[in-house]
Design a protein around this motif. Sequence first.
Motif, PDB file in Angstrom:
ATOM      1  N   GLU A  44       0.843  -1.192   0.000  1.00 21.31           N
ATOM      2  CA  GLU A  44       0.000   0.000   0.000  1.00 21.31           C
ATOM      3  C   GLU A  44       0.879   1.244   0.000  1.00 21.31           C
ATOM      4  OE1 GLU A  44      -3.489  -0.433   2.892  1.00 21.31           O
ATOM      5  OE2 GLU A  44      -2.033  -1.902   3.652  1.00 21.31           O
ATOM      6  N   ASN A  45       0.491   2.235  -0.774  1.00 26.56           N
ATOM      7  CA  ASN A  45       1.157   3.527  -0.752  1.00 26.56           C
ATOM      8  C   ASN A  45       0.374   4.424   0.203  1.00 26.56           C
ATOM      9  OD1 ASN A  45       2.173   6.123  -1.220  1.00 26.56           O
ATOM     10  ND2 ASN A  45       2.493   5.767  -3.399  1.00 26.56           N
ATOM     11  N   ILE A  46       0.960   4.709   1.358  1.00 26.08           N
ATOM     12  CA  ILE A  46       0.244   5.457   2.398  1.00 26.08           C
ATOM     13  C   ILE A  46       0.802   6.869   2.588  1.00 26.08           C
ATOM     14  CG2 ILE A  46      -0.425   3.358   3.632  1.00 26.08           C
ATOM     15  CD1 ILE A  46       1.835   3.956   5.636  1.00 26.08           C
ATOM     16  N   THR A  48       1.265  10.759   2.582  1.00 27.69           N
ATOM     17  CA  THR A  48       0.290  11.849   2.649  1.00 27.69           C
ATOM     18  C   THR A  48       0.550  12.831   1.518  1.00 27.69           C
ATOM     19  OG1 THR A  48       0.171  11.676   5.059  1.00 27.69           O
ATOM     20  CG2 THR A  48      -0.622  13.717   4.065  1.00 27.69           C
ATOM     21  N   PRO A 310      -0.575   7.430  -3.965  1.00 23.96           N
ATOM     22  CA  PRO A 310      -1.039   7.549  -2.580  1.00 23.96           C
ATOM     23  C   PRO A 310      -2.478   7.074  -2.417  1.00 23.96           C
ATOM     24  CG  PRO A 310       0.166   9.498  -3.205  1.00 23.96           C
ATOM     25  CD  PRO A 310       0.010   8.689  -4.449  1.00 23.96           C
ATOM     26  N   GLY A 311      -2.692   6.265  -1.386  1.00 22.03           N
ATOM     27  CA  GLY A 311      -4.022   5.743  -1.118  1.00 22.03           C
ATOM     28  C   GLY A 311      -4.371   4.499  -1.908  1.00 22.03           C
ATOM     29  N   LYS A 313      -3.402   0.469  -3.433  1.00 20.93           N
ATOM     30  CA  LYS A 313      -2.717  -0.756  -3.024  1.00 20.93           C
ATOM     31  C   LYS A 313      -2.845  -1.802  -4.115  1.00 20.93           C
ATOM     32  CE  LYS A 313      -6.769  -2.427  -0.448  1.00 20.93           C
ATOM     33  NZ  LYS A 313      -7.269  -2.805   0.898  1.00 20.93           N
ATOM     34  N   THR A 355       6.951  -4.313   6.707  1.00 19.03           N
ATOM     35  CA  THR A 355       7.469  -3.037   6.207  1.00 19.03           C
ATOM     36  C   THR A 355       8.844  -2.721   6.770  1.00 19.03           C
ATOM     37  OG1 THR A 355       5.174  -2.247   6.165  1.00 19.03           O
ATOM     38  CG2 THR A 355       6.897  -0.611   5.861  1.00 19.03           C
ATOM     39  N   ASN A 405       6.399   5.784   6.410  1.00 22.82           N
ATOM     40  CA  ASN A 405       5.443   6.834   6.082  1.00 22.82           C
ATOM     41  C   ASN A 405       5.060   6.852   4.611  1.00 22.82           C
ATOM     42  OD1 ASN A 405       5.128   7.894   8.678  1.00 22.82           O
ATOM     43  ND2 ASN A 405       6.946   9.165   8.481  1.00 22.82           N
ATOM     44  N   ARG A 408       3.197   0.406   3.282  1.00 17.54           N
ATOM     45  CA  ARG A 408       2.789  -0.613   4.228  1.00 17.54           C
ATOM     46  C   ARG A 408       2.762  -1.929   3.458  1.00 17.54           C
ATOM     47  NH1 ARG A 408      -2.173   0.910   5.752  1.00 17.54           N
ATOM     48  NH2 ARG A 408      -1.443   2.165   7.517  1.00 17.54           N
TER      49      ARG A 408
END
Length: 412
Positions: A44-46, A48, A310-311, A313, A355, A405, A408
């Motif tokens: 997942e690209n988390i 911000t 971002p957001g 997966k 991770t 950051n 994940r």
Amino acid sequence: MKKNLLKAGFPVIALVATSVLFSCSKNEDMGNPMNNDTRTFMIENIVTPKLFVESGTFKGVGSKEINLPIILPGQSIDFKFSAGKNQALMFVTMYGKSKDWFFASEQPGIKLFDKQGKAITGDVSSQVKLWDNGTINDKTGSPESNPIKEVNGVDASKLMQLTLAYEESTSEFTLTLKNISAGTKNETPFSPGVWAVSTFDGSKLLAEKPFFSPGEKSNPEISDIAQKGNVDKLKAKVEANTGIITGISPVLLVVYQGAKNPVYELNKKDPGLGLKELSQKGNTSKLKESLKKMKGVKEVYIVGNSPIGPGKKEMVRYKAEEGDLLAYVSMFGFSNDWFYANEKPVSALSKGNITKSTGLFDSGTGVDQFPGAGNRQALFGGMPQAEDKPITKVGNTFPVPSVENVLRITIK
């Protein structure tokens, strides 16, 4: 399509999620199915999202008589920033001898590259405008509530001179701002100011109207500058929206056995098996084919078929048995030649969050530029300036967010 994967696809905010997952197997026969176990690898690209990739402030030195950080007629300041094709520089500073006027570049900011991707240098004063904040009547001093509009009858380029210089290897600009209002009927000091470079997501700027919107009513941050020359509010707001972000390329996942990670070896040069192509362009094809021929490699999977913004997966199911290990690698999309990969051995039968096994590495094949603001990056359709160095971990030259950051990674 593979060649232009990152140029067409690092729209990291508007990226469309895909569920198309596929694998490329070295061996059709994995052995006795009864001895195999099935796991799901998910990434997942988390990170911000941030409106600005880089920002800062500037101020003058005043004089012995005026002990204020203002830019007086005849004085100049300069500051450096990085940018790539399609990015723009926005700045704002108060026209000191007014109730609520301010200088700012045209929206979305000063144009830095021409249509051919060549940096614009020299005098760019024509791109600055003088704006009326619409909050105080400049003649009576009484409050008002009008939209921001350009001041009529005043040529801002006759009061402020802007000059750009450029260093191609680093994709770094220097802006020199000089107060040339001396002797004009609009002679004025300039207040301290705020500047920012908008984030480019591969298709558009995330802040197409940074700081303010002409034709609309002002905001407290711009009003503080236009009325008092106070940058504190805008500085705080912009800093909170500034940071390096990235999309990542589709992930190459390897099931293997043996003591050596088949993807890379730290402190040794890239052997030319395809890591360069993945770390510079997000192209997994050459490395995939090389790995399929490598001793000890049992299976190669590609996780996703487009950049992961971002957001978003992606996931893939894989088979493994006792003794199998995992290796995974993905391009840090907003770089010249960086990649994420596991720096510690990972059992293919693991479960949970892995991770912390991941590091960010420099493949040593291309000269680094500011992430998300380097004109030689694939994000801007560029080609890195070649270098020939060992693979190393990415250091702290740039304010890159920690792996935890951005990513994940879990196994279920």
